[in-house]
Scaffold this motif. Structure first.
Motif, PDB file in Angstrom:
ATOM      1  N   CYS A   1       0.680  -1.225   0.107  1.00  0.00           N
ATOM      2  CA  CYS A   1       0.199   0.059  -0.048  1.00  0.00           C
ATOM      3  C   CYS A   1       0.723   1.288   0.098  1.00  0.00           C
ATOM      4  N   VAL A   2       0.263   2.457  -0.245  1.00  0.00           N
ATOM      5  CA  VAL A   2       0.717   3.809  -0.106  1.00  0.00           C
ATOM      6  C   VAL A   2       2.172   3.717  -1.029  1.00  0.00           C
ATOM      7  N   ASN A   3       3.370   3.758  -0.207  1.00  0.00           N
ATOM      8  CA  ASN A   3       4.713   3.838  -0.794  1.00  0.00           C
ATOM      9  C   ASN A   3       5.511   2.671  -0.009  1.00  0.00           C
ATOM     10  N   ASP A   4       5.142   1.608  -0.009  1.00  0.00           N
ATOM     11  CA  ASP A   4       5.714   0.609   0.961  1.00  0.00           C
ATOM     12  C   ASP A   4       6.876  -0.075   0.251  1.00  0.00           C
ATOM     13  N   ILE A   5       7.518   0.786  -0.389  1.00  0.00           N
ATOM     14  CA  ILE A   5       8.969  -0.048  -0.993  1.00  0.00           C
ATOM     15  C   ILE A   5       9.898  -0.416   0.204  1.00  0.00           C
ATOM     16  N   GLY A   6       9.711   0.299   1.196  1.00  0.00           N
ATOM     17  CA  GLY A   6      10.918  -0.284   2.508  1.00  0.00           C
ATOM     18  C   GLY A   6      10.207  -1.584   2.868  1.00  0.00           C
ATOM     19  N   ALA A   7       9.171  -2.166   2.606  1.00  0.00           N
ATOM     20  CA  ALA A   7       8.726  -3.413   3.079  1.00  0.00           C
ATOM     21  C   ALA A   7       8.896  -4.066   1.983  1.00  0.00           C
ATOM     22  N   SER A   8       8.372  -3.820   0.652  1.00  0.00           N
ATOM     23  CA  SER A   8       8.765  -4.865  -0.582  1.00  0.00           C
ATOM     24  C   SER A   8      10.330  -5.148  -0.632  1.00  0.00           C
ATOM     25  N   ASP A   9      11.028  -3.940  -0.583  1.00  0.00           N
ATOM     26  CA  ASP A   9      12.486  -4.118  -0.698  1.00  0.00           C
ATOM     27  C   ASP A   9      13.097  -5.271   0.365  1.00  0.00           C
ATOM     28  N   ALA A  10      12.609  -4.956   1.445  1.00  0.00           N
ATOM     29  CA  ALA A  10      13.081  -5.683   2.761  1.00  0.00           C
ATOM     30  C   ALA A  10      12.765  -7.259   2.349  1.00  0.00           C
ATOM     31  N   LEU A  11      11.533  -7.396   2.252  1.00  0.00           N
ATOM     32  CA  LEU A  11      11.064  -8.809   1.902  1.00  0.00           C
ATOM     33  C   LEU A  11      11.716  -9.697   0.865  1.00  0.00           C
ATOM     34  N   TRP A  12      11.904  -8.692  -0.097  1.00  0.00           N
ATOM     35  CA  TRP A  12      12.731  -9.255  -1.610  1.00  0.00           C
ATOM     36  C   TRP A  12      13.918  -9.682  -0.899  1.00  0.00           C
ATOM     37  N   GLU A  13      14.706  -8.904  -0.472  1.00  0.00           N
ATOM     38  CA  GLU A  13      16.267  -9.223  -0.040  1.00  0.00           C
ATOM     39  C   GLU A  13      16.187 -10.094   0.979  1.00  0.00           C
ATOM     40  N   GLY A  14      15.392 -10.303   1.910  1.00  0.00           N
ATOM     41  CA  GLY A  14      15.768 -11.192   3.054  1.00  0.00           C
ATOM     42  C   GLY A  14      16.112 -10.198   3.990  1.00  0.00           C
ATOM     43  N   ASN A  15      15.855  -9.107   4.321  1.00  0.00           N
ATOM     44  CA  ASN A  15      16.538  -8.233   5.537  1.00  0.00           C
ATOM     45  C   ASN A  15      15.192  -7.920   6.385  1.00  0.00           C
ATOM     46  N   GLN A  16      15.608  -7.568   7.667  1.00  0.00           N
ATOM     47  CA  GLN A  16      14.899  -6.983   8.857  1.00  0.00           C
ATOM     48  C   GLN A  16      14.571  -5.410   8.818  1.00  0.00           C
ATOM     49  N   PRO A  17      13.967  -4.897   9.355  1.00  0.00           N
ATOM     50  CA  PRO A  17      13.746  -3.361   9.586  1.00  0.00           C
ATOM     51  C   PRO A  17      14.920  -2.859  10.166  1.00  0.00           C
ATOM     52  N   ASP A  18      15.611  -3.541  10.862  1.00  0.00           N
ATOM     53  CA  ASP A  18      16.789  -2.997  11.304  1.00  0.00           C
ATOM     54  C   ASP A  18      18.116  -3.160  10.650  1.00  0.00           C
TER      55      ASP A  18
END
Length: 525
Positions: A381-398
């Protein structure tokens, strides 16, 4: 499918002034500024007025000791703070350069960012000495000597290294081309690999050339959302959708037979009518008792079970596309503050992130365990590229790395009017924005579906009709260049006139006419 609610108003694009900061700035500088103002430094206490002529165009401090503007005010710099007639000029610090240019006063901070004095405060801008403002879309270095991005930052390329405002932009080397495209900076190295400047700690993420177009197959562009518990029979839905000119219908269900049964009936009827069902699997991050799953593996197992059950029921009726979860990045257990656009991975809950990752991987694996050729989408939603990129790369928010990667076959996005124009989507409520479908095309290399879109529920039908026409026009013109496979209006019937374009089988005008009229005039070929 979650019923629509108006998105929180905090994402409306913000304008106005910015503090003159270097790499963020903070509250501590104000006290320093006050202390300097009281220090009695003679350079800071310039004469309040002067009869001298304004400084020559282009005068800069340093090397000049002061600047006189067109009103006769004297500007000085002391300790990185800019003074006007001996008084601190608004909120400013870390000033490296002040300049009088074409009748205005500008300041450059130690990060190379420029701001213009508007009489009461500072407005972010480009270096006024650079001609043309923001570089034209598609500008490359070489051959251009520099690129000005939409924030006014100046990018240069020197000996295979990209610089932003004179500072090396993250870790980059062997750069053969720098490209400004769709509101983002892309780099290509000497091996031909492209990278995009992203809102992540690493800063550069691997991607493909964003200029390359891969048009999706025709025949599924016009779509509609609906619900499994409508009073319309499947046969009535077929008639309604064919009359509209829609070829694909998004409908959600859980793995429970009370929901999966009606969706199976719809899919069975659609199969013989030549229409497609885009099945939304309504599996979340909560167990049956309403509490969060205890672990990533528990969330994965629940997702796997739901995905396999839904695919097993729908596969015999020609369903080939599944959307795994609905707006899960917007669950308050996942996003820290739902007024944020989701541009940065840090916008999301690090503790609960594994549950999101687990349930998404589970649904995708569950579907493919039954139907290996099925296409699975994940929606944002909105501009969730922070979420999509983290999921795609296997990263955590930290920013920690090395976790299981979530890989999908279709990128799906929700784009309500309040979120902003998806082709110039703002970052965390601030302009300027960037072209999100182009970014996703380059990053993930899969088709793009806008699986929900509409204006807000408070709008009049006349406004909604105009919005539908303008949005469909924008979507339609971009469908082949941006790899947009389908756009699905939310919703056929909302039980009232807030979102739906029909009510109990009767068209709601003029929104219904706007939708069907556009499709009739613009065939999906």
């Amino acid at each position: 499918m979650v019923k629509r609610r108006q998105f929180i108003g905090g994402l409306v694009a913000l304008g106005g002034s910015c503090v003159l900061s270097a790499c963020g700035g903070g509250g501590g500088e104000d006290s320093e500024v006050a202390a300097r103002a009281a220090s009695g430094n003679s350079a800071a206490r310039a004469t309040a007025r002067t009869t001298a002529s304004p400084s020559a165009n282009g005068t800069a401090m340093p090397p000049a000791s002061s600047i006189i503007d067109s009103a006769g005010a004297v500007w000085t710099i002391t300790g990185g703070v800019l003074y006007k007639n001996g008084v601190v000029a608004g909120n400013n610090y870390n000033v490296a350069l002040a300049m009088y240019y074409t009748g205005a006063v500008y300041a450059e901070n130690t990060s190379g960012e420029f701001y213009q004095w508007n009489g009461t405060g500072w407005i972010r801008c480009a270096d006024p000495r650079l001609t043309g403002g923001t570089s034209a879309d598609g500008t490359t270095m070489p051959s251009a000597p520099y690129i000005i991005d939409s924030t006014g930052a100046k990018w240069t390329l020197v000996n295979g290294v990209a610089y932003k405002n004179g500072v090396v932009a993250g870790t980059n080397y062997n750069v053969s081309i720098a490209l400004w495209y769709g509101g983002k900076i892309y780099l290509r190295n000497t091996s031909g690999q492209f990278y995009v400047n992203a809102e992540v700690k690493a800063q550069w993420l691997a991607c493909s050339d964003p200029r390359v177009t891969t048009a999706p197959a025709a025949g599924s562009f016009y779509g509609m959302n609906g619900h499994h518990d409508y009073l319309y029979t499947p046969a009535q839905l077929v008639t309604i959708l064919k009359t509209m000119g829609c070829t694909i219908y998004r409908v959600g269900c859980t793995a429970d037979s009370s929901q999966l049964g009606p969706v199976s009936d719809i899919a069975r009827t659609f199969q013989t009518a030549g229409l497609q069902v885009f099945a939304l699997i309504q599996q979340g991050i909560y167990a049956n008792n309403g509490t969060l799953y205890a672990s990533e593996s528990a969330a994965y197992n629940a997702g796997f079970s739901s995905g396999a059950t839904v695919a097993r029921a729908l596969m015999p009726y020609g369903v080939t596309m599944y959307e795994c979860g609905n707006e899960l990045t917007r669950d308050r257990a996942i996003i820290l503050d739902d007024t944020n656009a989701g541009t940065k991975a840090a916008d999301f809950n690090n503790t609960n992130w594994p549950l999101l990752r687990g349930v998404l991987r589970g649904m995708i694996d569950g579907v493919k365990s039954v139907q290996p050729s099925a296409k699975c989408g994940v929606n944002f939603c909105v501009n969730d590229i922070g979420a999509s990129d983290a999921l795609w790369e296997g990263n955590q928010p930290d920013s920690s790395t090395g976790y299981p990667k979530v890989r999908w076959d279709i990128t799906t996005w929700h784009n309500y009017e309040v979120y902003g124009d998806i082709f110039a989507i703002p970052a965390d409520g601030q302009s300027p924005g960037f072209d999100l479908p182009t970014y996703c095309k380059a990053r993930y290399g899969v088709p793009f579906i806008i699986s929900e879109w509409n204006t807000g529920p408070e709008r009049t039908q006349a406004y909604r009709a105009n919005y539908i026409t303008s949005q469909l026009s924008e979507f339609y013109s971009a469908r082949k260049t941006h790899s947009i496979q389908s756009v699905m209006l939310y919703v056929l019937d909302s039980g009232n006139d807030t979102y739906g374009i029909m009510l109990d089988g009767t068209p709601i005008t003029p929104s219904y006419s706007a939708f069907t009229g556009f499709i009739k005039s613009n065939p999906d070929v």
